[in-house]
Design a protein around this motif. Structure first.
Motif, PDB file in Angstrom:
ATOM      1  N   HIS A 249       0.804  -1.222   0.000  1.00 18.98           N
ATOM      2  CA  HIS A 249       0.000   0.000   0.000  1.00 18.98           C
ATOM      3  C   HIS A 249       0.839   1.275   0.000  1.00 18.98           C
ATOM      4  CE1 HIS A 249      -3.646  -2.396   1.735  1.00 18.98           C
ATOM      5  NE2 HIS A 249      -3.444  -2.612   0.447  1.00 18.98           N
ATOM      6  N   SER A 250       2.151   1.135   0.102  1.00 23.56           N
ATOM      7  CA  SER A 250       2.985   2.335  -0.046  1.00 23.56           C
ATOM      8  C   SER A 250       2.840   2.926  -1.441  1.00 23.56           C
ATOM      9  CB  SER A 250       4.454   2.011   0.239  1.00 23.56           C
ATOM     10  OG  SER A 250       5.005   1.166  -0.769  1.00 23.56           O
ATOM     11  N   HIS A 251       2.510   2.082  -2.411  1.00 25.64           N
ATOM     12  CA  HIS A 251       2.286   2.590  -3.771  1.00 25.64           C
ATOM     13  C   HIS A 251       1.008   3.422  -3.841  1.00 25.64           C
ATOM     14  CE1 HIS A 251       5.633   0.344  -5.301  1.00 25.64           C
ATOM     15  NE2 HIS A 251       5.105  -0.819  -4.974  1.00 25.64           N
ATOM     16  N   VAL A 252      -0.006   3.063  -3.064  1.00 22.32           N
ATOM     17  CA  VAL A 252      -1.230   3.875  -3.015  1.00 22.32           C
ATOM     18  C   VAL A 252      -0.905   5.245  -2.409  1.00 22.32           C
ATOM     19  CG1 VAL A 252      -3.638   3.970  -2.279  1.00 22.32           C
ATOM     20  CG2 VAL A 252      -2.560   1.753  -2.720  1.00 22.32           C
ATOM     21  N   GLU A 253      -0.075   5.239  -1.366  1.00 24.11           N
ATOM     22  CA  GLU A 253       0.340   6.508  -0.758  1.00 24.11           C
ATOM     23  C   GLU A 253       1.144   7.341  -1.751  1.00 24.11           C
ATOM     24  OE1 GLU A 253       2.445   5.229   2.680  1.00 24.11           O
ATOM     25  OE2 GLU A 253       0.670   4.325   3.619  1.00 24.11           O
ATOM     26  N   ARG A 254       2.009   6.672  -2.503  1.00 21.95           N
ATOM     27  CA  ARG A 254       2.792   7.394  -3.518  1.00 21.95           C
ATOM     28  C   ARG A 254       1.897   7.951  -4.607  1.00 21.95           C
ATOM     29  NH1 ARG A 254       6.354   5.485  -7.825  1.00 21.95           N
ATOM     30  NH2 ARG A 254       5.726   3.330  -7.369  1.00 21.95           N
ATOM     31  N   SER A 255       0.863   7.204  -4.957  1.00 21.54           N
ATOM     32  CA  SER A 255      -0.091   7.676  -5.950  1.00 21.54           C
ATOM     33  C   SER A 255      -0.831   8.919  -5.451  1.00 21.54           C
ATOM     34  CB  SER A 255      -1.082   6.557  -6.273  1.00 21.54           C
ATOM     35  OG  SER A 255      -2.030   6.968  -7.224  1.00 21.54           O
ATOM     36  N   ALA A 256      -1.241   8.897  -4.182  1.00 19.43           N
ATOM     37  CA  ALA A 256      -1.921  10.066  -3.614  1.00 19.43           C
ATOM     38  C   ALA A 256      -1.007  11.293  -3.632  1.00 19.43           C
ATOM     39  CB  ALA A 256      -2.370   9.760  -2.186  1.00 19.43           C
ATOM     40  N   GLU A 257       0.260  11.100  -3.307  1.00 18.99           N
ATOM     41  CA  GLU A 257       1.200  12.230  -3.330  1.00 18.99           C
ATOM     42  C   GLU A 257       1.358  12.775  -4.750  1.00 18.99           C
ATOM     43  OE1 GLU A 257       2.535  13.827  -0.968  1.00 18.99           O
ATOM     44  OE2 GLU A 257       2.390  12.530   0.809  1.00 18.99           O
ATOM     45  N   ALA A 258       1.390  11.889  -5.730  1.00 18.90           N
ATOM     46  CA  ALA A 258       1.525  12.340  -7.120  1.00 18.90           C
ATOM     47  C   ALA A 258       0.302  13.142  -7.549  1.00 18.90           C
ATOM     48  CB  ALA A 258       1.720  11.134  -8.036  1.00 18.90           C
ATOM     49  N   VAL A 259      -0.887  12.685  -7.146  1.00 15.77           N
ATOM     50  CA  VAL A 259      -2.112  13.429  -7.468  1.00 15.77           C
ATOM     51  C   VAL A 259      -2.099  14.782  -6.772  1.00 15.77           C
ATOM     52  CG1 VAL A 259      -4.617  13.464  -7.198  1.00 15.77           C
ATOM     53  CG2 VAL A 259      -3.464  11.366  -7.936  1.00 15.77           C
ATOM     54  N   ALA A 260      -1.698  14.803  -5.510  1.00 14.87           N
ATOM     55  CA  ALA A 260      -1.646  16.065  -4.774  1.00 14.87           C
ATOM     56  C   ALA A 260      -0.729  17.070  -5.470  1.00 14.87           C
ATOM     57  CB  ALA A 260      -1.184  15.810  -3.341  1.00 14.87           C
ATOM     58  N   GLU A 261       0.416  16.592  -5.959  1.00 10.36           N
ATOM     59  CA  GLU A 261       1.344  17.476  -6.669  1.00 10.36           C
ATOM     60  C   GLU A 261       0.701  18.041  -7.932  1.00 10.36           C
ATOM     61  OE1 GLU A 261       5.773  17.289  -8.799  1.00 10.36           O
ATOM     62  OE2 GLU A 261       4.979  15.555  -7.722  1.00 10.36           O
ATOM     63  N   LEU A 262      -0.045  17.211  -8.656  1.00  6.88           N
ATOM     64  CA  LEU A 262      -0.727  17.700  -9.856  1.00  6.88           C
ATOM     65  C   LEU A 262      -1.746  18.788  -9.521  1.00  6.88           C
ATOM     66  CD1 LEU A 262      -1.340  14.300 -11.684  1.00  6.88           C
ATOM     67  CD2 LEU A 262       0.174  16.133 -12.454  1.00  6.88           C
ATOM     68  N   LEU A 263      -2.476  18.594  -8.435  1.00  6.79           N
ATOM     69  CA  LEU A 263      -3.497  19.581  -8.072  1.00  6.79           C
ATOM     70  C   LEU A 263      -2.871  20.878  -7.571  1.00  6.79           C
ATOM     71  CD1 LEU A 263      -6.288  17.398  -6.402  1.00  6.79           C
ATOM     72  CD2 LEU A 263      -5.749  17.797  -8.816  1.00  6.79           C
ATOM     73  N   ARG A 264      -1.770  20.765  -6.849  1.00  8.26           N
ATOM     74  CA  ARG A 264      -1.085  21.994  -6.431  1.00  8.26           C
ATOM     75  C   ARG A 264      -0.615  22.773  -7.650  1.00  8.26           C
ATOM     76  NH1 ARG A 264       1.623  18.226  -2.825  1.00  8.26           N
ATOM     77  NH2 ARG A 264       0.560  18.248  -0.790  1.00  8.26           N
ATOM     78  N   GLY A 265      -0.237  22.059  -8.694  1.00  6.63           N
ATOM     79  CA  GLY A 265       0.181  22.731  -9.924  1.00  6.63           C
ATOM     80  C   GLY A 265      -0.941  23.477 -10.616  1.00  6.63           C
ATOM     81  N   CYS A 266      -2.200  23.187 -10.218  1.00  2.00           N
ATOM     82  CA  CYS A 266      -3.363  23.904 -10.755  1.00  2.00           C
ATOM     83  C   CYS A 266      -3.832  24.997  -9.796  1.00  2.00           C
ATOM     84  CB  CYS A 266      -4.504  22.922 -11.006  1.00  2.00           C
ATOM     85  SG  CYS A 266      -4.153  21.684 -12.268  1.00  2.00           S
ATOM     86  N   SER A 267      -2.964  25.367  -8.854  1.00  5.16           N
ATOM     87  CA  SER A 267      -3.250  26.435  -7.879  1.00  5.16           C
ATOM     88  C   SER A 267      -4.404  26.085  -6.952  1.00  5.16           C
ATOM     89  CB  SER A 267      -3.535  27.760  -8.606  1.00  5.16           C
ATOM     90  OG  SER A 267      -2.440  28.143  -9.408  1.00  5.16           O
ATOM     91  N   LEU A 268      -4.516  24.818  -6.576  1.00 13.41           N
ATOM     92  CA  LEU A 268      -5.518  24.391  -5.615  1.00 13.41           C
ATOM     93  C   LEU A 268      -4.880  24.241  -4.237  1.00 13.41           C
ATOM     94  CD1 LEU A 268      -6.987  23.670  -8.324  1.00 13.41           C
ATOM     95  CD2 LEU A 268      -7.925  21.697  -7.132  1.00 13.41           C
ATOM     96  N   GLU A 269      -5.676  24.495  -3.202  1.00 10.13           N
ATOM     97  CA  GLU A 269      -5.256  24.182  -1.840  1.00 10.13           C
ATOM     98  C   GLU A 269      -5.509  22.696  -1.624  1.00 10.13           C
ATOM     99  OE1 GLU A 269      -7.291  26.639   0.920  1.00 10.13           O
ATOM    100  OE2 GLU A 269      -6.610  28.528   0.018  1.00 10.13           O
ATOM    101  N   VAL A 270      -4.489  21.951  -1.255  1.00 14.04           N
ATOM    102  CA  VAL A 270      -4.554  20.492  -1.297  1.00 14.04           C
ATOM    103  C   VAL A 270      -4.290  19.888   0.075  1.00 14.04           C
ATOM    104  CG1 VAL A 270      -3.564  18.407  -2.330  1.00 14.04           C
ATOM    105  CG2 VAL A 270      -3.814  20.487  -3.707  1.00 14.04           C
ATOM    106  N   THR A 271      -5.082  18.890   0.423  1.00 15.90           N
ATOM    107  CA  THR A 271      -4.832  18.069   1.605  1.00 15.90           C
ATOM    108  C   THR A 271      -5.006  16.597   1.233  1.00 15.90           C
ATOM    109  OG1 THR A 271      -7.147  18.305   2.295  1.00 15.90           O
ATOM    110  CG2 THR A 271      -5.544  19.819   3.273  1.00 15.90           C
ATOM    111  N   ILE A 272      -4.207  15.755   1.867  1.00 17.17           N
ATOM    112  CA  ILE A 272      -4.357  14.303   1.745  1.00 17.17           C
ATOM    113  C   ILE A 272      -5.038  13.814   3.011  1.00 17.17           C
ATOM    114  CG2 ILE A 272      -3.167  12.093   1.528  1.00 17.17           C
ATOM    115  CD1 ILE A 272      -0.993  13.498  -0.037  1.00 17.17           C
ATOM    116  N   VAL A 273      -6.133  13.100   2.869  1.00 16.61           N
ATOM    117  CA  VAL A 273      -6.957  12.721   4.010  1.00 16.61           C
ATOM    118  C   VAL A 273      -7.198  11.214   3.997  1.00 16.61           C
ATOM    119  CG1 VAL A 273      -8.106  14.970   4.085  1.00 16.61           C
ATOM    120  CG2 VAL A 273      -9.118  13.115   2.739  1.00 16.61           C
TER     121      VAL A 273
END
Length: 448
Positions: A37-61
Motif C-alpha cells: 500500500h505504499s504505492h497507493v500513498e505514492r499515488s496520492a502524493e503524485a495526485v496532490a502534486e498535480l493539483l497543487r500545480g493547478c493552484s488548488l489548496e490540497v490536503t491528503i486525508v
C-alpha cells in the motif's frame, strides 16, 4: 473564454496531460489486501502534486482506509462550485501472461494507451486536470477535486470521509468521472447503475473425504451438490430464477447484438443468455454470476468424494432494488434448493446501492451542450450501466440539492478490470475538451 479559445487551450495542454497520465500509470497503487500500500500513498502524493500545480489548496486525508486527495479553489463571486470526482487506485493486474505489455509501463498501440489504470480511472483524474490547466487563472467556477484511493476495493471508508469533510466538499454540481461513453465517437451521460451483492455459498455433505469407489453412487459429493445448487439460479433461457429480485424500467436504447457480442469477446457458437432486449438484460434487470469456486485443483485431486465446496457469487441488482432485501431473497433461494439435504451456508461479503439519476435541468443541459460541441455535433446518449458505483448513493444522500453528472473516459473496448486495459487517446482529448466546456457552461447557468 470562448469555445474556440478553450479548444485551443486544451490542445495546448494535452501533451503535458498525457505525460502526467503516463507517470500516474507507472504507479501500481492497488488498495486490495496483500499488496504494497505504499504505492497507493505514492499515488496520492503524485495526485496532490498535480493539483497543487493547478493552484488548488490540497490536503491528503484518510478515515481508516487508503488516502484520498482533496483540492479546493474558491468560486468567483456569484459563481457555482463544481465537485470533480475520480479515483487513483487501480485493479490488480490478474494473469500477467494475458498482457501484451507491462501493465505498469504505458505504451501506445494503434491510437490507444495501454496500462492498468490508463482508463479506469487515472484518465478521469487527468481530464479534470486538463480542464483546470486550460483555464489557468481564468477559471469561471469554484472547484473541489476529490480523488479517492480505494474505489476499486469497495470504498469502505468513503462514507466516513464524505461525512468528515462534508463542508469542504459541498458543491452545486458533482461530476463523477468513472463511467463510460456509448461508443467511440458517441458520448454519454450515465443515468442508472445496478446495485451489487457479493456473497459466498458453502455446501457440505461429509465430515471428511472418502473413497469414491467405496461410497460413490450412494453418498453425494459436495462439489456435485454445489453444481446442482448453482444451476438453480437461472432458468433454461438463462434468466435469473431467484424469487424476490426485482427488475427496473425498460431501457430507452437498444444494443445491437453483433456489436455486443464483439465487445464482450463472445466465442463463436456461444449463445447469449436471458430474454428481452440486451440493454434491459445488462442495465435494468438482475444478473447472477459465479466468479470463483474453492474445490480441489484438478491436477492434485484424489479419487475421493469432496466433503465441502464453496463458491463466490456476484449479483447485480436492478436500479431501485434494495441490496439487503435482495441478499435475503438470494439466501432464502439457496437454502431452499439445497440438493439431497446438503448443508448450505450463505455469508455476505459486500453489498452496495444502485443508482438512478433524474438527468433533467439546466446542469444536465449544460453537459449535453458541452458534449455535443466536443464531439463535433454528435448528441450524447443517456445510458444505463450494468456495473455498480455504490458510493453515488452517499453523494445523493449528503448533497441532495446538487446535480450529479456521471461521465467517463472509457469506451466499449477499454478492457477496464481486464488484461490490456487501454485508453482511446482521441476520445480522451474529446473528454478533456468536454469537461472544460462543461465548466464554462455551468458558470453561465443559474444554480438551483
Amino acid at each position: 473564454m470562448s469555445d474556440a479559445e478553450l479548444r485551443a487551450a486544451v490542445e495546448r495542454e494535452l501533451p503535458g496531460v498525457r505525460a502526467d497520465l503516463e507517470r500516474l500509470v507507472r504507479i501500481p497503487g492497488i488498495a486490495f489486501e496483500g499488496f504494497d500500500h505504499s504505492h497507493v500513498e505514492r499515488s496520492a502524493e503524485a495526485v496532490a502534486e498535480l493539483l497543487r500545480g493547478c493552484s488548488l489548496e490540497v490536503t491528503i486525508v484518510a478515515a481508516g482506509g487508503q488516502p484520498a486527495v482533496i483540492g479546493r479553489r474558491a468560486a468567483p463571486p456569484g459563481a457555482p462550485t463544481v465537485l470533480l470526482y475520480a479515483h487513483h487506485d487501480v485493479q490488480p493486474v490478474g494473469d500477467l501472461s494475458q498482457w501484451e505489455s507491462d501493465p505498469f509501463e504505458p505504451v501506445e498501440r494503434d491510437g490507444r494507451l495501454y496500462g492498468r489504470g490508463a482508463a479506469d480511472d487515472k484518465a478521469g483524474i487527468m481530464a479534470h486536470v486538463a480542464a483546470l490547466r486550460a483555464f489557468g487563472d481564468a477559471l469561471p467556477v469554484g472547484v473541489v477535486l476529490f480523488v479517492e484511493g480505494e474505489e476499486e476495493y469497495g470504498s469502505e471508508s468513503l462514507e466516513r470521509l464524505l461525512a468528515e469533510h462534508r463542508d469542504e466538499l459541498a458543491a452545486d454540481v458533482i461530476v463523477i468521472a468513472d463511467s463510460a461513453n456509448w461508443d467511440v465517437g458517441v458520448p454519454a451521460l450515465t443515468t442508472s447503475l445496478r446495485g451489487i451483492v457479493n456473497c459466498f455459498v458453502e455446501v457440505r455433505t461429509l465430515d471428511q473425504a472418502v473413497h469414491s469407489g467405496l461410497f460413490g453412487g450412494a453418498v453425494p459429493d459436495a462439489l456435485t451438490a454445489l453444481s446442482r445448487l448453482l444451476a438453480t439460479l437461472h432458468d433454461d433461457a438463462g434468466d435469473v430464477a431467484v424469487a424476490g429480485l426485482t427488475s427496473g424500467d425498460e431501457a430507452t436504447v437498444d444494443y445491437p447484438s453483433d456489436r455486443f457480442r464483439a465487445e464482450a469477446g463472445l466465442l463463436d457458437g456461444v449463445r447469449l443468455i436471458g430474454t428481452g432486449r440486451i440493454t434491459d438484460r445488462i442495465w435494468t434487470r438482475p444478473s447472477v454470476a459465479v466468479v470463483g469456486i474453492d474445490a480441489p485443483a484438478t491436477g492434485a485431486a484424489p479419487n475421493a468424494l469432496v466433503p465441502a465446496a464453496k463458491a463466490k457469487l456476484n449479483v447485480r441488482l436492478a436500479p431501485g432494488d434494495d441490496p439487503k432485501r435482495a441478499y435475503d431473497a438470494l439466501r432464502t433461494h439457496l437454502e431452499a434448493h439445497a440438493p439431497w439435504g446438503a448443508r448450505v451456508e450463505v455469508t455476505l461479503e459486500q453489498d452496495g446501492d444502485s443508482c438512478v439519476i433524474d438527468a433533467s435541468g439546466p446542469m444536465f443541459e449544460a453537459a449535453r451542450s458541452a458534449f455535443r460541441t466536443a464531439w463535433d455535433g454528435t448528441d450524447p446518449v443517456d445510458i444505463g450501466l450494468g456495473g455498480s458505483i455504490p458510493f453515488i448513493a452517499d453523494f445523493q444522500r449528503l448533497f441532495p440539492e446538487a446535480a450529479i453528472l456521471i461521465t467517463g473516459v472509457e469506451d466499449p473496448y477499454a478492457q477496464a478490470h481486464g488484461p490490456n486495459e487501454s485508453l482511446h487517446l482521441a476520445e480522451f482529448a474529446r473528454v478533456c475538451l468536454a469537461e472544460a466546456l462543461l465548466l464554462s457552461r455551468v458558470a453561465a447557468r443559474p444554480v438551483g
